[in-house]
Design an enzyme around this catalytic site. Structure first.
Site, mmCIF file in Angstrom:
data_model
loop_
_atom_site.group_PDB
_atom_site.id
_atom_site.type_symbol
_atom_site.label_atom_id
_atom_site.label_comp_id
_atom_site.label_asym_id
_atom_site.label_seq_id
_atom_site.Cartn_x
_atom_site.Cartn_y
_atom_site.Cartn_z
ATOM 1 N N THR A 24 0.959 -1.184 0.120
ATOM 2 C CA THR A 24 0.001 -0.016 0.128
ATOM 3 C C THR A 24 0.787 1.227 -0.110
ATOM 4 O O THR A 24 2.138 1.163 0.488
ATOM 5 C CB THR A 24 -0.828 0.116 1.136
ATOM 6 O OG1 THR A 24 -0.010 0.071 2.321
ATOM 7 C CG2 THR A 24 -1.608 -1.176 1.272
ATOM 8 N N GLY A 25 0.253 2.313 -0.528
ATOM 9 C CA GLY A 25 0.920 3.541 -0.558
ATOM 10 C C GLY A 25 0.028 4.802 0.001
ATOM 11 O O GLY A 25 -1.173 4.436 0.355
ATOM 12 N N GLY A 28 -2.922 4.573 -2.782
ATOM 13 C CA GLY A 28 -3.489 3.717 -3.214
ATOM 14 C C GLY A 28 -2.882 2.257 -2.709
ATOM 15 O O GLY A 28 -2.198 2.320 -1.908
ATOM 16 N N VAL A 30 -1.017 -1.729 -4.409
ATOM 17 C CA VAL A 30 -0.273 -2.261 -5.528
ATOM 18 C C VAL A 30 -0.849 -3.865 -5.513
ATOM 19 O O VAL A 30 -0.601 -4.645 -4.499
ATOM 20 C CB VAL A 30 1.088 -2.204 -5.528
ATOM 21 C CG1 VAL A 30 1.769 -2.785 -6.299
ATOM 22 C CG2 VAL A 30 1.559 -0.716 -5.253
ATOM 23 N N ASP A 133 11.710 11.400 -2.805
ATOM 24 C CA ASP A 133 11.101 10.525 -1.884
ATOM 25 C C ASP A 133 12.226 9.417 -2.061
ATOM 26 O O ASP A 133 11.729 8.256 -1.956
ATOM 27 C CB ASP A 133 9.828 9.976 -1.899
ATOM 28 C CG ASP A 133 9.215 9.551 -0.785
ATOM 29 O OD1 ASP A 133 9.787 9.834 0.411
ATOM 30 O OD2 ASP A 133 8.058 8.867 -0.796
#
Length: 325
Positions: A24-25, A28, A30, A133
């Site tokens: 997850t991020g 959303g 993956v 990032d």
């Protein structure tokens, strides 16, 4: 996190089978997938805020376009981008080797990862793109041990308008001082993030005390010098220290500059065959690293010159967008 209807994902990607969740991020999750006709495993990034945030859709599309332009062996490859109603899907190569943070690397292997990522960043910087990032969770391995830089979701073109809103973007543990101050961003901003990663990999632990609140993390980035690396050859420690300079002007100007300096330092510390024997697969310009001595059964051409340096994009004041958890 908004739930994802897998039946809708299948309908949007009829040529793929849809597997389990990979992660997850901030925007959303993956999913694993497989292209049936090409017999190719993939990762499918699903934007979960498409229905409520049109700006997020635009950012997602921009990420897909950036990845499509950044053709580099150490940057994750994009296969497809699909928008269907309020669903956005980014289909990328699957990186089953997991993130670098899950591996205990030898110092030469850590330098090899740093070299690969620095060279990947040089490609982004050539296009005027700052990743913003760089962290272990965004450096993943292929099944054959090739490290790749992923997640350009908050990347920013190194140009912008002063009228845009300014927000913090990134992960506090890896943010450069100028990100924290909402200052001018440049390729040196990514150099700092990679410097933190290199320090962690070479030290074997975080360069910050455990459980620091975000405010204290920011103070460390702004005011506290990084802990020394006593078990690391001094020539390498000097490269990492330069990458972690508080003043961006004192760092390596671009990822390419860091890659060159790191290659020379690693060669001095570990010998001319360090990259061949470290256990990490790296595919970069051959003349960035010292060549191994010729074997008795072959003749090698003379050394090639270093590549022409890429132009350094002019740093401009950028809005820095929400913190990645």
């Amino acid at each position: 996190m908004v739930a994802v209807d897998r039946d809708r994902v299948r309908a949007a990607l009829p040529g793929y089978t849809i597997g389990g969740q990979l992660g997850t991020g901030s925007s959303g999750l993956v999913l694993a997938g497989h292209h049936r006709d090409l017999d190719r495993p993939v990762a499918i990034k699903v934007l979960s805020t498409a229905a409520t945030d049109p700006a997020a859709v635009d950012a997602f599309r921009a990420e897909a376009q950036m990845l499509g332009r950044l053709d580099h062996p150490h940057i994750v490859r994009i296969h497809d981008f699909v928008v269907r109603d309020d669903l956005c899907l980014l289909v990328m190569e699957l990186l089953p080797g997991g993130p670098v943070g899950r591996r205990r690397l030898s110092p030469p292997a850590a330098c090899a990862v740093g070299l690969a990522v620095a060279h990947a960043l040089s490609q982004a910087h050539r296009f005027g793109i700052a990743h913003r990032d760089v962290k272990p969770a965004n450096i993943l391995f292929t099944g054959s041990g090739l490290p790749k830089l992923t997640d350009f979701g908050i990347a920013k073109i190194l140009e912008g308008t002063a009228g845009e809103a300014s927000r913090l973007a990134g992960t506090p543990r890896y943010m450069a001082p100028e990100q924290i101050r909402r200052g001018w961003l440049s390729p040196a901003t990514d150099v700092y993030g990679l410097g933190v990663v290199l320090h962690e990999l070479l030290r074997g632990e975080s360069m910050f005390p455990r459980d620091l609140p975000v405010s204290e993390l920011f103070r460390w980035h702004l005011e506290v010098e990084p802990p020394p690396l006593p078990a690391v050859p001094p020539v390498l420690g000097e490269v990492v220290a330069r990458a972690l300079a508080k003043d961006p002007a004192a760092r390596h100007p671009t990822g390419l500059d860091l890659a060159r300096e790191l290659a020379v330092a690693a060669g001095a510390a570990f010998g001319p065959r360090w990259l061949h024997d470290c256990g990490v697969t790296v595919r970069v310009v051959d003349d960035l690293v010292e060549q191994p001595p010729p074997r008795a059964d072959r003749h090698l051409a003379g050394p090639t010159s270093l590549p022409t340096p890429l132009p350094t994009p002019t740093p401009l004041p950028l809005p820095a967008p929400a913190l990645t958890p």
